[in-house]
Design a protein around this motif. Structure first.
Motif, short mmCIF file in Angstrom:
data_model
loop_
_atom_site.label_atom_id
_atom_site.label_comp_id
_atom_site.label_asym_id
_atom_site.label_seq_id
_atom_site.Cartn_x
_atom_site.Cartn_y
_atom_site.Cartn_z
N UNK A 21 -8.49 8.74 -5.51
CA UNK A 21 -7.94 8.92 -4.17
C UNK A 21 -9.03 8.76 -3.13
N UNK A 22 -10.03 9.64 -3.21
CA UNK A 22 -11.11 9.69 -2.22
C UNK A 22 -11.86 8.36 -2.14
N UNK A 23 -12.40 7.92 -3.26
CA UNK A 23 -13.19 6.68 -3.29
C UNK A 23 -12.28 5.45 -3.38
N UNK A 24 -11.06 5.69 -3.81
CA UNK A 24 -10.06 4.61 -3.84
C UNK A 24 -9.88 3.98 -2.46
N UNK A 25 -10.04 4.79 -1.41
CA UNK A 25 -9.91 4.27 -0.05
C UNK A 25 -10.89 3.13 0.22
N UNK A 26 -12.09 3.21 -0.37
CA UNK A 26 -13.09 2.15 -0.20
C UNK A 26 -12.56 0.82 -0.76
N UNK A 27 -11.98 0.88 -1.96
CA UNK A 27 -11.49 -0.34 -2.61
C UNK A 27 -10.27 -0.90 -1.87
N UNK B 224 -6.32 4.55 9.61
CA UNK B 224 -6.87 5.85 9.16
C UNK B 224 -5.82 6.80 8.58
N UNK B 225 -4.59 6.72 9.05
CA UNK B 225 -3.56 7.62 8.50
C UNK B 225 -3.20 7.25 7.07
N UNK B 226 -3.10 5.95 6.82
CA UNK B 226 -2.81 5.50 5.45
C UNK B 226 -3.97 5.87 4.52
N UNK B 227 -5.20 5.60 4.97
CA UNK B 227 -6.36 5.89 4.13
C UNK B 227 -6.50 7.39 3.87
N UNK B 228 -6.20 8.19 4.87
CA UNK B 228 -6.30 9.65 4.68
C UNK B 228 -5.25 10.15 3.67
N UNK B 229 -4.06 9.58 3.73
CA UNK B 229 -3.01 9.99 2.78
C UNK B 229 -3.41 9.63 1.35
N UNK B 230 -4.04 8.46 1.18
CA UNK B 230 -4.53 8.08 -0.16
C UNK B 230 -5.65 9.03 -0.57
N UNK B 231 -6.58 9.28 0.35
CA UNK B 231 -7.73 10.17 0.11
C UNK B 231 -7.25 11.52 -0.43
N UNK B 232 -6.17 12.04 0.18
CA UNK B 232 -5.71 13.39 -0.14
C UNK B 232 -4.65 13.46 -1.23
N UNK B 233 -4.25 12.33 -1.81
CA UNK B 233 -3.04 12.36 -2.64
C UNK B 233 -3.19 13.12 -3.95
N UNK B 234 -4.42 13.30 -4.43
CA UNK B 234 -4.62 14.04 -5.69
C UNK B 234 -4.95 15.51 -5.45
#
Ligand code: GDP
Ligand code: FE
Ligand code: FE
Ligand code: FE
Length: 196
Positions: free
Chosen positions: A93-99, A109-119
Motif C-alpha cells: 500500500x504505502x510503497x505501492x503508491x510509488x509504483x 493525492x487522494x487516490x494515492x493516499x487511499x492506496x497508501x492507507x488501504x492495508x
C-alpha cells in the motif's frame, strides 16, 4: 471495464493492460471486484464514483512486485527507512503508491493516499480512504467468518465498517502472533473502541 481518463495521461485501456501485466489473474480479478465495490460504496456515501472505481482498481497494483525491488525503492526514495523492518503486506500500500505513479502515471493525492492507507488504515481517514479500505475487505470474492456481517455493517455505516475491519484484523494478527504495525494499532484505538 473503463476508467475516467482525467487521472492519468495513460488511457483506460493502457492502465488496465499495465495492471494485468503486473499481477496474476486471481489478483487482477480481486482488483476488478474491489473497483466495482468501491463504486457501489461511493454511490451510497455521496462520493465521486469514477474516482473511487479507479482507486479501488489500482489499490493492489504493486502487490506482486519483487521484494528486492521494494527494498531498493525504500532505500533510494523518500520513504521512512523503518519500512525495511516490515514486509510486502505492509509495503504494497504505502510503497505501492510509488509504483502507481511511476508506471500508471497517477498523481492524484487522494487516490494515492487511499492506496497508501488501504492495508493499515490510519487515525484519520477520508471518505475515499474508507471506501477503498472497506471495498477490499467485503468485495464479493471474500469469504471468511464474519464477512456477511461486515458487508451489512459497512453498507449501513461506512465508519462502523472501518471499526469492524480493524478489530477483525487485530484479532487475526494476534491469534497468529503476527507483528502489529503501529499505525494499524493506532487506527484500531480510534475506529474500533467503544469509549475514547
Ligand atoms: P490484500 O492486499 O487484498 O490481500 O489485503 P490488505 O492489503 O488489506 O492486507 C494484506 C495483508 O496485510 C493481510 O494479510 C493483513 O492481515 C496484513 N496486515 C494488515 N495489518 C497488518 C499489521 O499491522 N501487521 C502485519 N504483520 N500484517 C498486517
Ligand atoms: Fe492490499
Ligand atoms: Fe485491506
Ligand atoms: Fe486488496
Amino acid at each position: 471495464l473503463f476508467f475516467n481518463e482525467t487521472y492519468s495521461p495513460l488511457s483506460s485501456d493502457e492502465i488496465i493492460a499495465k495492471e494485468k501485466a503486473n499481477m496474476n489473474n486471481k489478483r487482477f480479478q480481486h482488483c476488478v471486484r474491489v473497483s466495482e465495490t468501491s463504486r457501489k460504496l461511493a454511490k451510497l456515501n455521496g462520493y465521486d464514483e469514477d474516482k473511487a472505481a479507479l482507486a479501488g482498481f489500482v489499490h493492489d497494483y504493486a502487490k506482486q512486485v519483487p521484494i528486492d525491488e521494494y527494498r531498493e525503492v525504500i532505500k533510494t526514495q523518500d520513504f521512512d527507512k523503518d519500512l525495511l523492518n516490515w514486509n510486502r503486506a505492509i509495503w504494497h500500500g504505502i510503497v505501492g503508491t510509488y509504483f502507481i505513479t511511476r508506471d500508471l502515471k497517477i498523481t492524484d493525492p487522494e487516490i494515492l493516499q487511499a492506496v497508501w492507507r488501504h492495508t493499515t488504515a490510519d487515525t484519520e481517514m477520508t471518505t475515499l480512504d474508507k471506501i477503498v479500505f472497506m471495498a477490499d475487505f467485503i468485495e464479493p470474492g471474500r469469504d471468511f467468518p464474519g464477512v456477511d456481517e461486515a458487508r451489512k455493517i459497512t453498507y449501513e455505516d461506512l465508519d462502523a465498517g472501518v471499526g469492524y475491519q480493524l478489530a477483525h484484523t487485530l484479532e487475526f494478527l494476534i491469534e497468529n502472533r503476527n507483528k502489529i504495525y503501529p499505525r494499524t494499532l493506532e487506527a484500531y484505538n480510534v475506529w474500533s473502541v467503544k469509549s475514547k
